[in-house]
Write a protein that holds these residues in place. Structure first.
Motif, PDB file in Angstrom:
ATOM      1  N   TYR A 221       4.757  -8.421  -3.700  1.00 26.32           N
ATOM      2  CA  TYR A 221       3.746  -7.830  -2.836  1.00 26.32           C
ATOM      3  C   TYR A 221       3.728  -8.503  -1.475  1.00 26.32           C
ATOM      4  CZ  TYR A 221      -0.573  -5.562  -1.463  1.00 26.32           C
ATOM      5  OH  TYR A 221      -1.492  -4.785  -0.802  1.00 26.32           O
ATOM      6  N   ALA A 230       8.952  -2.527   0.501  1.00 29.11           N
ATOM      7  CA  ALA A 230       7.789  -2.605   1.389  1.00 29.11           C
ATOM      8  C   ALA A 230       7.000  -1.304   1.382  1.00 29.11           C
ATOM      9  CB  ALA A 230       8.231  -2.938   2.808  1.00 29.11           C
ATOM     10  N   GLY A 231       7.699  -0.175   1.242  1.00 30.32           N
ATOM     11  CA  GLY A 231       7.027   1.112   1.223  1.00 30.32           C
ATOM     12  C   GLY A 231       6.515   1.504  -0.141  1.00 30.32           C
ATOM     13  N   ASP A 235      -0.039   0.118  -0.373  1.00 29.91           N
ATOM     14  CA  ASP A 235      -0.382   1.402   0.252  1.00 29.91           C
ATOM     15  C   ASP A 235       0.168   1.438   1.680  1.00 29.91           C
ATOM     16  OD1 ASP A 235      -1.461   3.895   0.588  1.00 29.91           O
ATOM     17  OD2 ASP A 235      -3.524   3.204   0.811  1.00 29.91           O
ATOM     18  N   SER A 236       1.462   1.099   1.803  1.00 31.39           N
ATOM     19  CA  SER A 236       2.066   0.988   3.131  1.00 31.39           C
ATOM     20  C   SER A 236       2.282   2.346   3.779  1.00 31.39           C
ATOM     21  CB  SER A 236       3.409   0.261   3.040  1.00 31.39           C
ATOM     22  OG  SER A 236       3.260  -1.019   2.480  1.00 31.39           O
ATOM     23  N   ALA A 256       6.565  -0.896   8.520  1.00 33.44           N
ATOM     24  CA  ALA A 256       5.481  -0.390   7.689  1.00 33.44           C
ATOM     25  C   ALA A 256       4.248  -1.260   7.904  1.00 33.44           C
ATOM     26  CB  ALA A 256       5.880  -0.394   6.219  1.00 33.44           C
ATOM     27  N   ILE A 257       3.079  -0.617   7.810  1.00 34.41           N
ATOM     28  CA  ILE A 257       1.806  -1.321   7.998  1.00 34.41           C
ATOM     29  C   ILE A 257       0.905  -1.038   6.807  1.00 34.41           C
ATOM     30  CG2 ILE A 257      -0.222  -1.608   9.482  1.00 34.41           C
ATOM     31  CD1 ILE A 257       1.440  -0.664  11.829  1.00 34.41           C
ATOM     32  N   ARG A 258       0.372  -2.084   6.227  1.00 32.58           N
ATOM     33  CA  ARG A 258      -0.534  -1.948   5.090  1.00 32.58           C
ATOM     34  C   ARG A 258      -1.990  -1.930   5.578  1.00 32.58           C
ATOM     35  NH1 ARG A 258       2.257  -6.128   0.919  1.00 32.58           N
ATOM     36  NH2 ARG A 258       3.750  -4.669  -0.026  1.00 32.58           N
ATOM     37  N   LEU A 327       2.643  -6.738  10.604  1.00 32.85           N
ATOM     38  CA  LEU A 327       3.331  -5.579  10.048  1.00 32.85           C
ATOM     39  C   LEU A 327       4.680  -6.012   9.503  1.00 32.85           C
ATOM     40  CD1 LEU A 327       5.601  -4.935  12.382  1.00 32.85           C
ATOM     41  CD2 LEU A 327       3.754  -3.684  13.459  1.00 32.85           C
ATOM     42  N   TYR A 328       5.304  -5.112   8.732  1.00 35.99           N
ATOM     43  CA  TYR A 328       6.656  -5.355   8.240  1.00 35.99           C
ATOM     44  C   TYR A 328       7.639  -4.660   9.169  1.00 35.99           C
ATOM     45  CZ  TYR A 328       4.736  -7.036   3.835  1.00 35.99           C
ATOM     46  OH  TYR A 328       4.055  -7.755   2.877  1.00 35.99           O
ATOM     47  N   THR A 335      13.665  -6.715   5.316  1.00 41.16           N
ATOM     48  CA  THR A 335      12.282  -6.674   5.782  1.00 41.16           C
ATOM     49  C   THR A 335      11.832  -8.061   6.206  1.00 41.16           C
ATOM     50  OG1 THR A 335      11.750  -4.874   4.270  1.00 41.16           O
ATOM     51  CG2 THR A 335       9.909  -6.136   5.108  1.00 41.16           C
TER      52      THR A 335
END
Length: 353
Positions: A221, A230-231, A235-236, A256-258, A327-328, A335
């Motif tokens: 995680y 990561a996706g 809930d990315s 990707a941003i969670r 962010l990732y 990643t």
């Protein structure tokens, strides 16, 4: 290593279900094979059980290569997704089935079945038939039947898929407790990340027949190794190019941003670090019990964030301000976690995950 797969490949016609699959599992570990439908996780499980044969590669259990060992000689217990109970047999006879096949003495069979009935909490139900049981009870009987011959490895294929949501949550905790109590090395297949994170010691993430990453739930995680992980975990929301966002101007890449990477300030609420705050439009709001799940658009980028019930009420169409802490970033199939460089410049600001 207790279970080890090395360079496993498996093809069905023109479809390659497993591509150079390699991983290992320690003794006593409960591992989850996690991935979307068609990712190859059930094929891996069936090859370990001997129900499918790999085209190439090796499978070891306790250091012994089992590729050519027939399923009945691998000492593996298998719990099927649909329970596969014998409907014309009682609970007692279903649990005893493997012991009868092994031609154990009747007294040994009775002692073992009674022990397992107590373990699964179904004492007094041994004369019932599967049709007289709930879904959760059927799953417990299937679990006991798999354990009855004292296997050295337990495999479970989507063990909670045929059970309603409430019972499924209860059975997760029950299964975790039972496997810990019995101490048997176990592997279960699931497409539900919450299930894998809650139950498993280790998670093996599969995608398109490959192993994307293996590790403890918290490690996966916090530190997803690939864009897919990561996706898939959490809930990315994918971002095609985050270089337009404040604090990330020096990097132009996808990522990707969670939700937990974002702080939302409601209408009229004061915001910290004004130079880093973005404006966004509220597109949708969903109640999630302890918070709201808010879908936003910021600079044409769709985002998802959490919003506390203690904050000012929100409505679709509202303009809010938000702060993206991290962010990732996806770079060459890997990643890495990026922190907002404007926040890093703020004196006394400290990042933590």
């Amino acid at each position: 290593m207790y279970v080890e797969l090395g360079n496993i490949n498996k093809t069905f016609g023109n479809f390659q279900a497993s591509r150079d699959v390699s991983f290992s599992i320690d003794r006593g570990v409960l591992a989850a094979l996690l991935g979307p439908s068609g990712s190859g996780k059930t094929t891996i499980l069936r090859m370990i059980a001997g129900l499918e044969t790999p085209d190439s590669g090796d499978i070891f259990i306790e250091g012994v290569r089992v590729n050519d060992v027939v399923p009945g000689k691998r000492e593996i217990g298998f719990v099927f997704q649909n329970y596969a109970l014998f409907r014309y047999m009682t609970v007692f006879d279903n649990i005893a089935f493997g012991l009868v096949v092994q031609k154990k003495r009747p007294t040994v069979i009775r002692e073992r079945v009674e022990e397992l009935l107590q373990l699964i909490g179904l004492e007094g139900m041994e004369k019932r038939y599967p049709a007289q049981l709930s879904g959760g009870q059927k799953q417990r009987v299937a679990f006991a039947r798999a354990l009855a011959p004292r296997p050295r490895l337990l495999l479970l294929d989507e063990p909670f898929a045929a059970i309603d949501a409430k019972v499924r949550r209860e059975l997760r905790a029950w299964l975790r407790g039972m496997i810990t109590r019995v101490g048997i090395t176990s592997i279960f297949v699931t497409h539900d990340q919450d299930e894998a994170i809650e139950v498993a010691d280790d998670i093996i993430v599969t995608n398109c027949g490959r192993v994307e990453q293996k590790g403890a739930p918290l490690d996966l995680y916090r530190s997803p190794a690939t864009p897919f992980v990561a996706g898939f975990i959490g809930d990315s929301v994918p971002v095609a190019d985050f270089g337009t966002l404040k604090g990330f101007e020096n990097v132009s890449a996808s990522g990707a941003i969670r939700p937990e990477f974002i702080q939302v300030f409601g209408p009229g609420e004061p915001a910290q670090y004004e130079s880093t705050v973005e404006e966004a439009r509220v597109e949708n709001i969903a109640f999630r019990g302890d918070a709201l799940r808010v879908e936003l658009t910021c600079k044409d980028i769709p985002l998802v964030a959490r919003y506390s019930l203690e904050q000012k009420p929100l409505a679709v169409g509202d303009t809010v301000r938000l702060l993206i802490y991290r962010l990732y970033a996806f770079e060459e199939g890997r990643t890495r976690l990026l922190y907002n460089n404007r926040l890093e410049e703020q004196q006394g600001y400290s990042f933590s995950i």
